[in-house]
Design a protein around this motif. Sequence first.
Motif, PDB file in Angstrom:
ATOM      1  N   ASN A  26      18.455 -20.681 -48.065  1.00 40.07           N
ATOM      2  CA  ASN A  26      17.733 -21.431 -49.087  1.00 40.07           C
ATOM      3  C   ASN A  26      16.925 -20.539 -50.031  1.00 40.07           C
ATOM      4  O   ASN A  26      15.746 -20.775 -50.252  1.00 40.07           O
ATOM      5  CB  ASN A  26      16.820 -22.474 -48.439  1.00 40.07           C
ATOM      6  N   ALA A  27      17.547 -19.542 -50.624  1.00 33.00           N
ATOM      7  CA  ALA A  27      16.793 -18.677 -51.528  1.00 33.00           C
ATOM      8  C   ALA A  27      17.582 -18.337 -52.788  1.00 33.00           C
ATOM      9  O   ALA A  27      17.672 -17.191 -53.181  1.00 33.00           O
ATOM     10  CB  ALA A  27      16.369 -17.410 -50.804  1.00 33.00           C
ATOM     11  N   TRP A  28      18.164 -19.329 -53.439  1.00 32.10           N
ATOM     12  CA  TRP A  28      18.819 -19.079 -54.717  1.00 32.10           C
ATOM     13  C   TRP A  28      17.773 -18.943 -55.825  1.00 32.10           C
ATOM     14  O   TRP A  28      17.974 -18.228 -56.782  1.00 32.10           O
ATOM     15  CB  TRP A  28      19.781 -20.211 -55.055  1.00 32.10           C
ATOM     16  N   TRP A  29      16.677 -19.648 -55.685  1.00 27.62           N
ATOM     17  CA  TRP A  29      15.612 -19.629 -56.682  1.00 27.62           C
ATOM     18  C   TRP A  29      14.284 -19.611 -55.933  1.00 27.62           C
ATOM     19  O   TRP A  29      14.080 -20.381 -55.007  1.00 27.62           O
ATOM     20  CB  TRP A  29      15.721 -20.873 -57.564  1.00 27.62           C
ATOM     21  N   VAL A  30      13.382 -18.727 -56.333  1.00 30.74           N
ATOM     22  CA  VAL A  30      12.103 -18.570 -55.641  1.00 30.74           C
ATOM     23  C   VAL A  30      10.977 -18.745 -56.654  1.00 30.74           C
ATOM     24  O   VAL A  30      10.972 -18.114 -57.711  1.00 30.74           O
ATOM     25  CB  VAL A  30      11.995 -17.171 -54.980  1.00 30.74           C
ATOM     26  N   TYR A  40      11.156 -22.119 -51.975  1.00 28.25           N
ATOM     27  CA  TYR A  40      12.522 -21.605 -52.009  1.00 28.25           C
ATOM     28  C   TYR A  40      13.461 -22.754 -52.332  1.00 28.25           C
ATOM     29  O   TYR A  40      13.362 -23.825 -51.745  1.00 28.25           O
ATOM     30  CB  TYR A  40      12.918 -21.009 -50.658  1.00 28.25           C
ATOM     31  N   THR A  41      14.360 -22.523 -53.266  1.00 24.58           N
ATOM     32  CA  THR A  41      15.316 -23.551 -53.654  1.00 24.58           C
ATOM     33  C   THR A  41      16.728 -23.021 -53.450  1.00 24.58           C
ATOM     34  O   THR A  41      17.034 -21.908 -53.851  1.00 24.58           O
ATOM     35  CB  THR A  41      15.119 -23.948 -55.129  1.00 24.58           C
ATOM     36  N   ASP A  42      17.548 -23.824 -52.802  1.00 21.44           N
ATOM     37  CA  ASP A  42      18.955 -23.446 -52.658  1.00 21.44           C
ATOM     38  C   ASP A  42      19.802 -24.437 -53.442  1.00 21.44           C
ATOM     39  O   ASP A  42      19.330 -25.042 -54.392  1.00 21.44           O
ATOM     40  CB  ASP A  42      19.355 -23.361 -51.189  1.00 21.44           C
ATOM     41  N   LEU A  43      21.029 -24.609 -53.041  1.00 24.59           N
ATOM     42  CA  LEU A  43      21.927 -25.495 -53.767  1.00 24.59           C
ATOM     43  C   LEU A  43      21.743 -26.962 -53.416  1.00 24.59           C
ATOM     44  O   LEU A  43      22.278 -27.827 -54.094  1.00 24.59           O
ATOM     45  CB  LEU A  43      23.379 -25.077 -53.498  1.00 24.59           C
ATOM     46  N   TRP A  44      20.970 -27.238 -52.344  1.00 21.46           N
ATOM     47  CA  TRP A  44      20.785 -28.612 -51.912  1.00 21.46           C
ATOM     48  C   TRP A  44      19.321 -29.020 -51.810  1.00 21.46           C
ATOM     49  O   TRP A  44      18.982 -30.162 -52.074  1.00 21.46           O
ATOM     50  CB  TRP A  44      21.452 -28.818 -50.544  1.00 21.46           C
ATOM     51  N   TYR A  45      18.439 -28.122 -51.393  1.00 24.13           N
ATOM     52  CA  TYR A  45      17.053 -28.473 -51.112  1.00 24.13           C
ATOM     53  C   TYR A  45      16.078 -27.492 -51.743  1.00 24.13           C
ATOM     54  O   TYR A  45      16.407 -26.346 -51.999  1.00 24.13           O
ATOM     55  CB  TYR A  45      16.796 -28.493 -49.598  1.00 24.13           C
ATOM     56  N   TYR A 137      15.261 -15.377 -59.492  1.00 21.56           N
ATOM     57  CA  TYR A 137      16.424 -15.483 -58.627  1.00 21.56           C
ATOM     58  C   TYR A 137      16.090 -14.959 -57.241  1.00 21.56           C
ATOM     59  O   TYR A 137      15.381 -13.978 -57.087  1.00 21.56           O
ATOM     60  CB  TYR A 137      17.597 -14.688 -59.200  1.00 21.56           C
ATOM     61  N   GLY A 138      16.634 -15.614 -56.244  1.00 23.32           N
ATOM     62  CA  GLY A 138      16.353 -15.235 -54.868  1.00 23.32           C
ATOM     63  C   GLY A 138      17.471 -14.414 -54.245  1.00 23.32           C
ATOM     64  O   GLY A 138      18.456 -14.047 -54.891  1.00 23.32           O
ATOM     65  N   SER A 139      17.311 -14.148 -52.973  1.00 17.77           N
ATOM     66  CA  SER A 139      18.248 -13.272 -52.260  1.00 17.77           C
ATOM     67  C   SER A 139      19.643 -13.871 -52.138  1.00 17.77           C
ATOM     68  O   SER A 139      20.638 -13.143 -52.186  1.00 17.77           O
ATOM     69  CB  SER A 139      17.693 -12.938 -50.883  1.00 17.77           C
ATOM     70  N   SER A 140      19.748 -15.171 -51.993  1.00 16.74           N
ATOM     71  CA  SER A 140      21.074 -15.790 -51.866  1.00 16.74           C
ATOM     72  C   SER A 140      21.871 -15.666 -53.156  1.00 16.74           C
ATOM     73  O   SER A 140      23.080 -15.452 -53.133  1.00 16.74           O
ATOM     74  CB  SER A 140      20.938 -17.265 -51.491  1.00 16.74           C
TER      75      SER A 140
END
Length: 165
Positions: A26-30, A40-45, A137-140
């Motif tokens: 869950n780290a596409w966007w931080v 932390y934001t991912d593709l779903w939550y 942008y996050g680590s994912s």
Amino acid sequence: MLIILILIILFHVAATILLLVATIHNAWWVVSPAGRDVIYTDLWYSCNATCYSIENSHTTDASYLQAVQATMILATIFCCISFFVFILQLFRIQQGDRFVFTAIIQLLASLCVMIAASIYTAQKNSFHVASLQKGSYGSSYILAWISFPMTLISGLMYLVLRKRK
């Protein structure tokens, strides 16, 4: 030849692991708001202490997000399938033949992850509510971009590779 085979398998497994982590983590966007918990934001939550669904993720307003979700899942599936096809072809194809079918599937995985990361890059502001847009942008996200050249190189290796004794 055995050492090359082991290195190719390890490279493929590493690319698959990167894709799985990039899709699931869950780290596409931080977002780090001052005086508050990191979000932390991912593709779903979106998650800080608790997780909640991304707003409008199931509507046509978030069709770009749905495209990113679908192509990342497809990339992971294609990468896993190409590994199993490679193992099957290792025992089934004639000497001197190339691993073309494995290469095609792996190149499709590479294309899917490139499409997903590109869409996310272009449409990142339309996915998030206004309070989450001032982030990074996050680590994912970075892992997704790293897995793109890894799957591309892996697919090209399978295209060039010939079966030998």
